[in-house]
Design an enzyme around this catalytic site. Structure first.
Site, mmCIF file in Angstrom:
data_model
loop_
_atom_site.group_PDB
_atom_site.id
_atom_site.type_symbol
_atom_site.label_atom_id
_atom_site.label_comp_id
_atom_site.label_asym_id
_atom_site.label_seq_id
_atom_site.Cartn_x
_atom_site.Cartn_y
_atom_site.Cartn_z
ATOM 1 N N ASP A 138 1.014 -1.096 0.044
ATOM 2 C CA ASP A 138 0.102 -0.068 0.110
ATOM 3 C C ASP A 138 0.862 1.104 -0.064
ATOM 4 O O ASP A 138 2.260 1.019 0.316
ATOM 5 C CB ASP A 138 -0.834 -0.024 1.299
ATOM 6 N N ASP A 150 -0.251 5.206 1.036
ATOM 7 C CA ASP A 150 -0.430 6.012 2.240
ATOM 8 C C ASP A 150 -0.299 5.487 3.614
ATOM 9 O O ASP A 150 -1.297 4.257 3.670
ATOM 10 C CB ASP A 150 -1.681 6.893 1.976
ATOM 11 N N ASP A 178 -1.794 -0.799 5.558
ATOM 12 C CA ASP A 178 -2.094 -0.310 7.024
ATOM 13 C C ASP A 178 -3.650 -0.044 7.095
ATOM 14 O O ASP A 178 -4.227 0.129 8.456
ATOM 15 C CB ASP A 178 -1.443 1.007 7.266
#
Length: 524
Positions: free
Chosen positions: A284, A286, A467
């Site tokens: 991922d 961000d 996250d």
């Protein structure tokens, strides 16, 4: 219904887990829903009745988890329709409860003949964990096609006992919410209900598990809020079985992000999983490669992380999987050797000009445009709220919104989704992601990339690091074949990841460690 205490003092250890089949082990719920809708909508139309068409809510309330004929009777009763029961040998065109039930089975069999049965990866992963712990497994289903479905899916041999619709018919067992089918499965295993956990996805099934006095009743709700199953009496409800692990007393417990083992503490196990296998890494952006910032445009890639990506990509295939638009994330990373999946996986690209657009997302572009305009108008009076228009999705950012106004942002999103068919929203870190309601997400994008890159074999270990809640789809999709690693930088929640990293700095160090291990540089 009040929640039961799932771990009372002195509780006996779990000896076995009983699984419902449809929607828990096998991904056939969509096929059943389609077959039921085809049956009932055609019947209502042919009779010229002014009743509401069959809906997903009807499926959940009236037919899911029940024997086929009971489901027919329950739905028709909800529309004020009575038919004679008939008999199991009734022709599918006969206008009886059994005749309509046989017609539905004809529709379902037609689907089976044209489609492969899939096993949920998280369910396969939990079965492996049960095997390793010595906990036995059985499966029950009101479907008379259960043995055929499980055999087609390649998992029939994983269960010691199967009790299905055929057994129910031969022994006159009542359907759920009566627990008879579950009690029969426990009896065939030779164990008592107070030593058995039940996993169900239907309200009637949860109610049956509670009525049967089983040690644990776990609900799985893949498409909406788990609260309905908890209200029905489930001790625990999860979105996928990948979120489950075995805890004290060999009971099923939910994995939590902040208690998931750190990857550093499991380096030996990770290296062992990598032994003799090709590695593919999916990341991922961000919150994983860069910290979350108030202004998404300011989330630039640090030089240390850029160097780590370059070093790793020289040795293994690396892909960035982001909710950002494809061009946006490519511009931020600026590495043409990597693969990219933008807009939550709807827009893919890679080296040498390779590009793939998921067509099922393209059809929603006009709807997303209109939804973006509606949201912008509704949020215009809320300071700090911002709608980010992407090609195949929207992001409603509220990180800079005052806490008292956050509820108004949530309400605006709910109202807009209700007005735009085919869209749904998921909550992330101070953002609502609005996406097409289709079977495509980051997990599907990762699986697609594995196939495209000829990495879809048992000799490959896919590793996904993310996250946010949208990364959970990837963790689930890889739970039976790869490693999911969650970045803990945020509030605690359930996760399907097996390991964790503390923050983006930890991610950078982990990528460098991976590069060294793959390169055979003898690191610990």
């Amino acid at each position: 219904m009040a929640l039961r205490n799932s771990d009372p003092p002195g509780a006996m250890q779990i000896e076995a887990v009983l699984f419902d089949m449809d929607g828990v082990i096998t991904d056939t719920a969509t096929a059943h829903l389609a077959a039921w809708k085809r049956l009932f909508d055609a019947y209502l139309l042919s009779e010229g009745r002014a009743a509401e068409p069959f809906s997903e809510a009807d499926y959940r309330l009236h037919v899911d988890g029940k024997p086929r004929y009971d489901g027919v009777q329950s739905f028709l009763a909800s529309r004020g329709i009575e038919l004679p029961w008939g008999g199991p040998d009734d022709d599918p065109e006969t206008e009886t409860i059994c005749g309509l039930g046989n017609r539905k089975n004809h529709h379902f069999q037609a689907w089976l003949a044209q489609n492969a049965i899939e096993v949920f990866p998280g369910s396969r992963a939990l079965l492996c964990e049960l095997d390793a712990t010595g906990i036995r497994a059985a499966v029950f289903s009101s479907s008379r096609n259960a043995r055929e479905v499980l055999d087609s899916a390649g998992v029939l041999a994983r269960f010691e006992v199967l009790v299905d619709g055929q057994d129910m018919a031969e022994t006159d067992l009542p359907g759920k919410p009566d627990p008879a089918i579950m009690l029969r499965a426990a009896d065939r295993l030779g164990t008592a209900p107070e030593r058995v956990a039940i996993i169900e996805d239907a309200i009637s099934g949860v109610e049956a598990g509670v009525a049967g006095g089983f040690a644990q009743v776990v609900g799985v709700e893949r498409s909406s809020d788990e609260s309905a199953l908890e209200k029905a009496g489930a001790d625990l409800a999860v979105a996928d079985l990948a979120e489950l692990t075995i805890g004290e007393g060999r009971r099923l417990v939910a994995r939590k992000m902040h208690s998931t083992p750190l990857a550093w503490e499991a380096r030996g196990a990770i290296r062992e999983r990598m032994e003799g296998r090709r590695v593919a890494v999916f990341l991922d952006y961000d919150g994983t490669l860069t910290p979350i910032v108030d202004d998404p445009a300011a989330a630039t890639l640090g030089e240390g992380m850029r160097a780590a990506l370059s070093r790793l990509s020289a040795k293994v295939r690396v892909a960035i999987v982001s909710g950002r638009d494809l061009k946006d994330v490519q511009a931020l990373v600026q590495d043409e050797t990597l693969y990219y999946a933008g807009s939550h996986g709807f827009d893919l690209a890679g080296p040498d000009g390779w590009r793939h657009v998921v067509e099922k997302g393209a059809a929603f572009v006009p709807i997303l445009k209109d939804a973006a305009e509606t949201l912008a108008a509704r949020l215009a009076s809320i300071d700090g709220a911002r709608v980010e228009r992407k090609r195949f999705s929207l992001a409603v950012h509220f990180r800079q919104v005052a806490p008292p106004d956050e509820a108004a942002v949530a309400q605006a999103v709910r109202e807009t989704i209700a007005e735009h068919d085919g869209l749904h929203a998921s909550a992330g870190k101070k953002v609502y992601d609005v996406k097409p309601r289709v079977d495509w997400h980051k997990g599907r994008a990762v699986l697609s990339l594995l196939t495209t890159l000829d990495l879809d074999g048992e000799d490959v270990l896919p590793i996904y690091v993310g996250d946010d809640t949208t990364d959970e789809d990837a963790f689930r999709s890889l739970s039976d074949r790869g490693l999911g690693i969650v970045v803990r930088d945020g509030a605690d929640r359930r996760t399907s990841a097996r390991f964790a990293l503390r923050d983006t700095g930890d991610v950078e160090r982990f990528l460098l460690w991976l590069a060294d291990v793959v390169g055979g540089e003898g690191v610990p």
